[in-house]
Design a protein around this motif. Structure first.
Motif, PDB file in Angstrom:
ATOM      1  N   TYR A  99       0.791  -1.237   0.129  1.00  0.00           N
ATOM      2  CA  TYR A  99      -0.220   0.003   0.189  1.00  0.00           C
ATOM      3  C   TYR A  99       0.794   1.073   0.220  1.00  0.00           C
ATOM      4  O   TYR A  99       1.967   1.217   0.520  1.00  0.00           O
ATOM      5  N   THR A 100       0.463   2.201  -0.804  1.00  0.00           N
ATOM      6  CA  THR A 100       1.110   3.523  -0.623  1.00  0.00           C
ATOM      7  C   THR A 100       0.028   4.450   0.027  1.00  0.00           C
ATOM      8  O   THR A 100      -0.992   4.481  -0.462  1.00  0.00           O
ATOM      9  N   ILE A 101       0.278   4.938   1.329  1.00  0.00           N
ATOM     10  CA  ILE A 101      -0.383   5.936   1.767  1.00  0.00           C
ATOM     11  C   ILE A 101       0.115   7.536   2.100  1.00  0.00           C
ATOM     12  O   ILE A 101       1.307   7.438   2.437  1.00  0.00           O
TER      13      ILE A 101
END
Length: 117
Positions: A99-101
């Motif tokens: 995931y890229t948050i």
């Protein structure tokens, strides 16, 4: 203006895939980018992107030719985790997710973890 058009190799790959889906083939020859299109010409915006990102795209093609694509930290951990010589190694994962948050707000610390949103 940034000297890089694409943020990472995935962005380049997605761009090339969009071109392929539109019947446009792209390849490198030395320091030039070549193309073949069903319509025999490219849209002005596509041509502009190819010119601006020429260096990035050619570097990407060189990496592919050498079969050298850097792993993300989670991918590296996955590979190392399968190594029998490592403590807790030789374990086969069923899947992993990346995931890229951009922003993470921690709401409330708990005794056994955090509630995040």
């Amino acid at each position: 203006m940034s000297k890089y058009i694409f943020n990472n190799d995935t962005d380049i790959l997605e761009f090339l895939e969009q071109l392929r889906e539109n019947g446009i083939q792209i390849w490198g020859e030395g320091e030039k980018i070549r193309y073949r299109s069903k319509n025999r010409q490219l849209a002005p915006e596509t041509l502009r992107i190819l010119k601006m990102a020429k260096g990035q795209i050619l570097d990407f093609f060189r990496m592919i030719e050498k079969n050298v694509i850097p792993l993300t930290s989670i991918q590296t951990a996955y590979v190392v985790g399968q190594t029998a010589g490592c403590e807790l190694g030789n374990i086969n994962a069923h899947y992993y997710i990346e995931y890229t948050i951009e922003s993470l707000q921690i709401l409330l610390p708990l005794k056994y973890g955090l509630i995040v949103r």
